[in-house]
Design a protein around this motif. Structure first.
Motif, short mmCIF file in Angstrom:
data_model
loop_
_atom_site.label_atom_id
_atom_site.label_comp_id
_atom_site.label_asym_id
_atom_site.label_seq_id
_atom_site.Cartn_x
_atom_site.Cartn_y
_atom_site.Cartn_z
N LYS A 125 7.84 -2.32 -14.69
CA LYS A 125 7.66 -1.43 -13.54
C LYS A 125 6.19 -1.25 -13.20
N LEU A 129 4.42 -2.21 -9.65
CA LEU A 129 3.71 -1.22 -8.83
C LEU A 129 2.32 -1.71 -8.48
N LYS A 132 2.79 -4.19 -5.72
CA LYS A 132 3.18 -3.52 -4.48
C LYS A 132 2.03 -2.73 -3.85
N ASP A 216 21.45 -5.71 -11.05
CA ASP A 216 21.38 -4.49 -10.23
C ASP A 216 20.67 -3.37 -10.97
N LYS A 219 16.98 -4.19 -10.82
CA LYS A 219 16.44 -4.04 -9.45
C LYS A 219 16.16 -2.59 -9.11
N ARG A 220 17.01 -1.68 -9.62
CA ARG A 220 16.81 -0.25 -9.34
C ARG A 220 15.49 0.26 -9.91
N GLU A 221 14.98 -0.42 -10.92
CA GLU A 221 13.71 -0.01 -11.52
C GLU A 221 12.52 -0.43 -10.66
N LEU A 222 12.74 -1.36 -9.74
CA LEU A 222 11.65 -1.88 -8.91
C LEU A 222 11.79 -1.31 -7.49
N ASP A 223 11.22 -0.16 -7.29
CA ASP A 223 11.34 0.51 -6.00
C ASP A 223 10.37 -0.11 -4.99
N GLY A 224 10.93 -0.80 -4.00
CA GLY A 224 10.08 -1.43 -2.99
C GLY A 224 10.49 -2.86 -2.69
N GLN A 226 12.18 -5.69 -0.80
CA GLN A 226 12.56 -5.74 0.61
C GLN A 226 13.61 -6.82 0.92
#
Length: 247
Positions: A125, A129, A132, A216, A219-224, A226
């Motif tokens: 994560k 970040l 990102k 899934d 993926k929820r751990e990677l906010d952003g 697209q």
């Protein structure tokens, strides 16, 4: 007699006879709580006048033995756990203890969720970040190793798409994120963060199952994220695919 009287008092909305309002309105539910409920609770708490006060709305009373047994567990560790008969599931107190150790002493790096069997290392994560927010990397490749997702490779900003594609093994599954730059029809420079689930046909069946079932959750751990791509061969994640999905 007294508990029954308290139940009746708490289960009816009384019309106030005094100038001040004896009820507190709960705007969320539209239910008024009479102040006698609070008064009787304070009597029970301070003077132990009553053994319990029933909640007439649900018809379920909570026996004070529940609280007493919990206090024994907390203070004396008389019990290992107390089961919730309503759900049939007990939460072992070791779960809370280990979490408190992680929180206060940072004794552990992570605690795995046995339901999924796969943990996500917090470095995943953190690096995402950085990609990102600071665009420190062009891409990140992740792998599952010893029942956790870890960072396998970080692509520098100057590295190309070809470098990224070469980082994915031909016969093993991987997750990856790629910071894709493109120019719109209006000649505006933009970027999209792609998540790629790489699952080649030649990978082992067990590996495919593990990566597919954990995707899934990861993926929820990677906010952003697209755009998501699922690829079994390089043609399914080529630059032409990136370009068509970016717009």
């Amino acid at each position: 007699m007294i508990p029954r009287l308290i139940t009746q008092i708490c289960s009816h909305v009384l019309v106030p006879k005094r100038t001040r309002n004896p009820v507190w309105a709960n705007a969320a539910s539209g239910i008024d709580v009479h102040d006698d409920c609070k008064l009787k609770f304070l009597e029970l708490k301070a003077k132990r006048t009553f053994r319990f006060i029933a909640n007439a709305a649900s018809g379920i009373a909570v026996h004070d033995d529940c609280k007493l047994k919990f206090l024994e567990l907390k203070a004396k560790r008389t019990f290992r756990f107390i089961a919730n008969a309503a759900s049939g599931i007990a939460v072992h107190d070791d779960c809370k203890l280990k979490f408190l150790e992680l929180k206060a002493k940072r004794t552990f790096r992570f605690i795995a969720n046995a339901a999924s069997g796969i943990a996500v290392h917090d470095d995943c994560k953190l690096k995402f970040l950085e990609l990102k927010a600071k665009r420190t990397f062009r891409f990140i490749v992740f792998k599952i190793e010893e029942k956790q997702v870890i960072v396998e490779k970080l692509g520098e900003p100057a590295e190309s798409y070809e470098d990224f594609a070469a980082s994915l093994p031909e016969d093993e599954c991987r997750y990856a994120v790629y910071d894709y730059d493109f120019v719109t029809l209006e000649n505006c420079q933009k970027s999209r963060i792609f998540f790629i689930a790489w699952c080649p046909d030649t990978a082992k069946v067990r590996s495919k199952m593990i990566y597919a079932s954990s995707k899934d959750r990861f993926k929820r751990e990677l906010d952003g994220i697209q755009v998501e791509l699922q690829a079994t061969d390089p043609t399914e994640m080529g630059l032409d695919v990136f370009s068509s999905r970016a717009n």
